[in-house]
Design a protein around this motif. Structure first.
Motif, PDB file in Angstrom:
ATOM      1  N   ALA A 197     100.225  -2.017  63.912  1.00  0.00           N
ATOM      2  CA  ALA A 197     101.202  -2.929  64.485  1.00  0.00           C
ATOM      3  C   ALA A 197     100.624  -4.318  64.720  1.00  0.00           C
ATOM      4  N   SER A 200     105.357  -5.636  67.392  1.00  0.00           N
ATOM      5  CA  SER A 200     106.185  -4.452  67.145  1.00  0.00           C
ATOM      6  C   SER A 200     107.670  -4.760  66.997  1.00  0.00           C
ATOM      7  N   SER A 201     108.166  -5.741  67.737  1.00  0.00           N
ATOM      8  CA  SER A 201     109.603  -6.011  67.689  1.00  0.00           C
ATOM      9  C   SER A 201     109.957  -6.837  66.457  1.00  0.00           C
ATOM     10  N   GLU A 308     102.857  -9.274  72.163  1.00  0.00           N
ATOM     11  CA  GLU A 308     102.829  -7.913  71.626  1.00  0.00           C
ATOM     12  C   GLU A 308     101.470  -7.602  70.991  1.00  0.00           C
TER      13      GLU A 308
ATOM     14  N   GLY B  47      98.766   2.275  64.289  1.00  0.00           N
ATOM     15  CA  GLY B  47      99.991   2.484  63.525  1.00  0.00           C
ATOM     16  C   GLY B  47     100.906   3.579  64.030  1.00  0.00           C
ATOM     17  N   ARG B  79     105.502  -1.251  79.026  1.00  0.00           N
ATOM     18  CA  ARG B  79     104.077  -0.991  78.861  1.00  0.00           C
ATOM     19  C   ARG B  79     103.316  -1.487  80.081  1.00  0.00           C
ATOM     20  N   PHE B 272     105.492  -5.324  80.231  1.00  0.00           N
ATOM     21  CA  PHE B 272     106.576  -5.910  79.433  1.00  0.00           C
ATOM     22  C   PHE B 272     107.328  -4.787  78.733  1.00  0.00           C
ATOM     23  N   PRO B 275     108.316  -2.465  73.093  1.00  0.00           N
ATOM     24  CA  PRO B 275     109.119  -2.837  71.916  1.00  0.00           C
ATOM     25  C   PRO B 275     109.301  -1.697  70.915  1.00  0.00           C
ATOM     26  N   ASP B 276     108.528  -0.627  71.059  1.00  0.00           N
ATOM     27  CA  ASP B 276     108.640   0.473  70.095  1.00  0.00           C
ATOM     28  C   ASP B 276     109.778   1.442  70.416  1.00  0.00           C
TER      29      ASP B 276
END
Lengths: 471, 477
Positions: A197, A200-201, A308, B47, B79, B272, B275-276
């Motif tokens: 990653a 990620s977004s 991120e 990953g 997170r 934050f 995002p995953d």
């Protein structure tokens, strides 16, 4: 020896069936090409000729016997997966990314892992911890990045197609600078599982090809929901290749004036305007658009991506894998600091630190939160535009490939170079970069088409229409 | 000067799920070979991506509803970033500003009065791996990494360790009722973190410091820690010193604590939104659906037992201690409407059946006879077909063998002797054999009782005592 440069999946398959050459011969030709060129161009971090040869045992699959390559941030079981970084220099992945798995299931014949900016932090491959990939059109220029190795592999005939990934312009940019097609579908259309990653977004796998048909075929084979990626689109695989339609009549194509102002190189603008004329002549409706200035995207993208990044790179602490420092540490946290301090390159450190800063208590609202709010505005801006047009057209990059060394003392090079790809990346829109010509120095120029969310077919059709008229 | 403690609690609870929180690894990791229940996701390999476990999310919502919480219909994961070797991703996926549940309460009983302990929030997160220290080495086991954890945070509502104990026990009882967790503290499935400060009694202000004690693995140790901390902090205050704002750890199981880390201000975890993972949505329909799975909670059940079966509060409390206990009881009386008989069955169950099990340290599941057999036995006694004393003997036999009460009575000839002519003959025999006692009958009020005892002896306890007494009285009338 056959020429591999410019080869497409369909042409190779036709040659197989006509008996012009075998898949083994085609693979050998690619291996020879790599031996011939790559000592100089440095598109590959590692070659995987053995695995490629083994893949030939499986025949009759859509990608059987078609030599290809994959960016080094895709996990591939049993091979080195380094993301062109020193800290993962010796990391052998124990698992497959979904993309890798789907390639292999479809007969994928992978000849190597391609160079990139380390952890995809850049738009030149100059921040690769190993070496810089050179532009095959002029070796004093960069290939672009971060998926520079993949772009060069396809541009030179070292691969028929290649897999890349894009956070802002990491597929479109190098495609534009190396004169190949670079296609990135909607965010979530192709699974991110197993892709190291970056942001990620924003991260999206994409493909490099020598024509639109190959991009469509690869989309069909790689898309489809993935239970291992919670952000993957919950839809079955797409079926775009058999639905390609070159008709351009009546297509509403938006030309955002902000993508054509004096910040953009004149030769680039001239080439794009020629391409617009092709569309117009074919019956497309050309509509001037007023979008948010892409400069806002630079700030938004930089904050979101770096925040991120700072969190995503935290897992690489050298404890379970990755570089382990020889310095005798007093505490385990010191040990982690030494591992990371020695293992990461400057770009990764810089991004981790700015990202940690923008997420810190007291700064979160001013940076990350604000950036996400503006991101919403950018998404809405596109949504509004797509009520008036079917596609948005513009230059992919503001200029052609710059000279080597351009990133030196230019910590925001990537973010600035990708200014025209960042808005659509923030909105996760499907997009393609199409080679449309060359500048006076002979460097390729790319034009991008951006579609609405989930409108991959529209993007591919419009690109296909142009391709058919300009072959 | 008098002092009082201000106590808040964070409870970490491991819900029972098939797989871990964000990957497909088997959640049944306890006691297994280190690092055998792992995959790219819970090892934090480059990953790998998290996919939330819906079973765990639903269990969190279910617990939140059972604890009277409001539900954030739009929730999300965040997170929490920090470095530690047992935290493989360098961040923990947790919930920051939108926990699944908030503003609930748990009712506890203190001296017969009901008290509400307010809950600030309930959220879901992932557990870390485990560090094992062996000499100079630190070994890491990631079997626990990525296990789901529910975090329940209370308001600082407790006034002493007794309330904390009641709360912890009530919470444990509820999660077991709901089958959300076994809450087995020996397996670390329920752990506590204490937040405590001390102020002068009568003061309304919250003190400007807070002591945190982490990783407390049992209720009794928790109580000891509170007592220790109250004494330690009070002594400091009496000397005019302010206790440090710090995190303390257990020195041993005596409740004594040691300073681990002094916190000047709160740590910055750079939270934050994860995002995953897309935001989590719970519709009204889904929430209603989960509500229907909650069923009757211990407190409600207790009150129903008191009302419906005329039980004593203490007996009802014992009966509802676990759902299995309560269900067994209700199974035993399911075809019975006679309230007196039900009360009698409850008495035998609480006093004798549970007593036998306790003496053997066994659980209800090891009981050899079904609930209906207890009802049958108690009815035999109630109907006068078996004396109480013999009834206990029959129960002991049932407990041992699982045989039916009827069969035991028949096989051993234990049925009550109630036939008047038969009893009259036995009474006459006893009178004839005890002329002295009979001679004293008018002077000795215990003579009749003695003769009755002799009749019981003759019948090996089987004579219906009431009939026998009646016959004796008629013979001397």
């Amino acid at each position: 020896m056959m020429e591999t440069k410019g080869l497409t999946i369909a042409k190779a398959k036709e040659a197989f069936s006509k008996g012009e050459y075998t898949s083994q011969e085609l693979l050998n030709a690619h291996i020879n090409k790599i031996s011939e060129l790559d000592n100089k161009l440095h598109a590959f971090v590692d070659t995987t000729f053995e695995q490629a040869a083994e893949s030939l045992e499986v025949t009759g699959k859509p990608l059987s016997g078609i030599p290809a390559s994959i960016k080094d941030n895709f996990n591939w079981k049993g091979t080195k997966t380094t993301a062109s970084s020193n800290i993962l220099k010796n990391y052998i992945s124990p698992y497959n990314a979904t993309v890798t798995e789907r390639l292999i299931e479809n007969g994928g014949c992978l000849v190597g892992k391609t160079n990139m900016d380390a952890f995809a932090h850049g738009s030149s491959t100059e921040t690769s911890d190993f070496f810089t990939t050179l532009n095959p059109y002029n070796e004093e220029h960069v290939a672009g990045g971060s998926s520079g190795g993949s772009a060069v592999a396809v541009a030179t005939g070292m691969s028929v197609y290649a897999i890349g990934s894009e956070t802002a312009g990491s597929v479109r940019g190098p495609a534009s600078w190396c004169g190949v097609y670079g296609f990135t579908p909607t965010y979530g259309r192709i699974s991110r599982y197993g892709v190291i990653a970056m942001g990620s977004s924003l991260d999206r796998p994409g493909v490099f090809t020598n024509n639109v048909e190959d991009a469509a075929l690869l989309l069909d084979l790689l898309s489809g929901k993935d239970e291992r990626d919670a952000t993957s689109i919950q839809e079955p695989a797409m079926d775009t290749a058999s639905n390609l339609d070159a008709t351009l009549t009546g297509k509403r194509i938006g030309i955002p004036k902000q993508y054509f102002d004096d910040r953009i190189n004149k030769e680039v603008i001239a080439a794009i305007e020629e391409a617009i004329a092709v569309y117009k002549k074919a019956g497309a409706e050309i509509i001037e658009l007023d979008l948010l200035d892409p400069k806002y995207s630079i700030a938004v993208y930089t904050v979101v991506q770096r925040s991120e990044v700072s969190s995503n790179l935290a897992r690489i602490d050298g404890i379970r894998y990755g570089h382990y420092s020889d310095i005798e540490a007093e505490t385990i946290l010191d040990q982690i600091s030494y591992n990371r301090g020695e293992g990461f390159g400057n770009e990764a450190k810089q991004r981790s630190m700015t990202g940690a800063y923008t997420l810190s208590a007291g700064y979160y609202d001013a940076y990350y939160k604000k950036a996400q709010q503006v991101r919403t505005l950018i998404i809405e801006d596109f949504a509004k535009a797509f009520t008036k047009v079917d596609l948005i057209l513009g230059p992919t990059m503001p200029e052609t490939a710059p000279k080597l060394g351009v990133t030196k003392n230019n910590p925001l090079f990537g973010e600035l170079a990708d200014v025209l790809t960042e808005p659509s990346a923030l909105a996760g829109l499907p997009c393609i970069s199409i080679p449309v010509g060359y500048d006076s120095k002979g460097l390729p120029i790319g034009m991008q088409l951006i579609g609405n969310q989930f409108a991959e077919q529209d993007v591919l059709n419009a690109a296909y229409g142009y391709q058919q008229l300009t072959i | 000067m008098k002092y009082e403690p201000i106590i808040g609690l964070e409870v970490h609870l491991q819900p029972k799920t098939k797989s871990k929180m964000f990957c497909g690894c088997d959640a049944d990791y306890f006691g297994k070979q280190p690092n055998t229940h792992t995959c790219p996701v819970c090892l934090g390999l480059p990953g790998a991506l998290p996919v939330p476990n819906e079973e765990a999310l639903d269990k969190c919502v279910k617990l939140a509803l059972a604890l009277n919480c409001k539900i954030n219909k739009e929730s999300k994961f965040d997170r929490k970033n920090y470095f530690y070797p047992d935290l493989p991703k360098g961040y923990q996926i947790s919930q920051y500003d939108l926990p699944l549940g908030y503003e609930g309460f748990v009712e506890i009983d203190i001296d017969g009065d009901s008290r509400r302990i307010r809950l600030t929030r309930i959220h879901i997160e992932e557990d870390t791996g485990k560090s094992l220290h062996e000499g100079d080495l630190t070994l890491l086991d990631f079997n626990k990494s990525g296990m789901p954890l529910l975090e329940i945070v209370t308001e600082p509502d407790f006034v002493d360790e007794i309330e904390v104990e009641q709360f912890a026990k009530r919470l444990r009882q509820i999660v077991r009722y709901l089958d959300i967790s076994d809450a087995d503290m020996e397996k670390g499935q329920m752990r506590f973190e204490l937040n405590m400060s001390v102020r002068e009694t009568g003061s309304k202000e919250l003190p400007d410091y807070k002591v945190e004690v982490k990783n407390i693995g049992s209720i009794s140790v928790l109580q000891k820690v509170i007592a220790f901390e109250f004494k330690r902090q009070t002594e400091l205050l009496e000397k005019g010193e302010k206790p440090a704002q710090e995190t303390r750890g257990l020195k041993d199981m005596t409740g004594e604590t040691l300073s681990q880390r002094v916190k000047e201000d709160s740590e910055d975890y750079r939270y934050f939104p994860e995002p995953d993972i897309p935001p989590i949505t719970y519709s009204d329909e889904k929430i209603e659906e989960i509500k229907t799975t909650i069923g009757e909670l211990p407190n409600e059940k207790k009150h129903r037992f008191i009302d419906q079966y005329n039980l004593e509060p203490s007996a009802a409390e014992t009966l509802v201690a676990t759902k299995r206990k309560a269900d067994w009881f209700e199974d035993s009386i399911k075809d019975i409407s006679d309230k007196a008989l039900i009360a009698e069955i409850a008495k035998w169950y609480v006093g004798d059946v549970i007593g036998l099990l306790k003496a053997d340290k066994k659980s209800l599941s090891s009981l050899k006879f079904p609930p209906a057999d207890l009802a049958k036995l108690v009815s035999l006694v109630k109907e006068g077909k078996l004396t109480g004393t013999l009834g206990k003997q029959v129960l002991a036999k049932m407990y041992k063998t699982g045989d039916k009460p009827d069969d035991i009575v028949a096989a051993e000839g234990l049925e009550v002797v109630d036939d008047e002519s038969e009893l009259k003959a036995i009474a006459q025999k006893v009178i004839d054999e005890n002329p002295k006692v009979v001679a004293d009958i008018s002077k000795n009020p215990n003579a009749i009782k003695f003769l009755l005892g002799q009749i019981m002896k003759e019948t090996r306890g089987k004579a219906n005592p009431k009939t026998a007494e009646k016959i004796l009285e008629s013979l001397f009338a």
